[in-house]
Design a protein around this motif. Structure first.
Motif, PDB file in Angstrom:
ATOM      1  N   CYS A 187       0.798  -1.229   0.000  1.00 56.05           N
ATOM      2  CA  CYS A 187       0.000   0.000   0.000  1.00 56.05           C
ATOM      3  C   CYS A 187       0.829   1.276   0.000  1.00 56.05           C
ATOM      4  N   PHE A 188       2.039   1.216   0.488  1.00 57.32           N
ATOM      5  CA  PHE A 188       2.878   2.414   0.575  1.00 57.32           C
ATOM      6  C   PHE A 188       4.309   2.061   0.167  1.00 57.32           C
ATOM      7  N   ALA A 189       4.516   1.794  -1.094  1.00 58.51           N
ATOM      8  CA  ALA A 189       5.836   1.388  -1.571  1.00 58.51           C
ATOM      9  C   ALA A 189       6.409   2.431  -2.522  1.00 58.51           C
ATOM     10  N   SER A 190       7.592   2.168  -2.970  1.00 58.22           N
ATOM     11  CA  SER A 190       8.241   2.997  -3.989  1.00 58.22           C
ATOM     12  C   SER A 190       9.025   2.057  -4.890  1.00 58.22           C
ATOM     13  N   PRO A 191       9.488   2.523  -6.032  1.00 60.05           N
ATOM     14  CA  PRO A 191      10.286   1.646  -6.895  1.00 60.05           C
ATOM     15  C   PRO A 191      11.538   1.113  -6.192  1.00 60.05           C
TER      16      PRO A 191
END
Length: 82
Positions: free
Chosen positions: A2-6
């Protein structure tokens, strides 16, 4: 996710902490005085956009959430998941 980044995602698609959500300066989304946080620059890397705008939860599943440790952000996450 739900709250990721590359940089910290495990799967091919994920939701970003920040997409193009409109958020007020106090962290809420309850009126029209908000500011656009920014475009979802993570889309090119597989982001489905902001967690707060994502509509895929209706299909069920298992979701991992580790939001930024900001009380207004955590409260918005709680209300979205409720």
């Amino acid at each position: 996710e739900c709250f990721a980044s590359p940089f910290n995602c495990r799967y091919d698609s994920f939701c970003s902490a920040f997409g193009s959500s409109i958020i007020d300066r106090d962290g809420s989304d309850d009126d029209d005085s908000g500011v656009i946080v920014g475009r979802d620059v993570d889309a090119a890397f597989g982001s489905c956009g902001s967690f707060f705008d994502y509509n895929g939860f209706q299909y069920g599943g298992c979701f991992q959430a580790n939001p930024p440790f900001v009380s207004t952000f955590i409260e918005r996450m709680y209300l979205r998941m409720e």
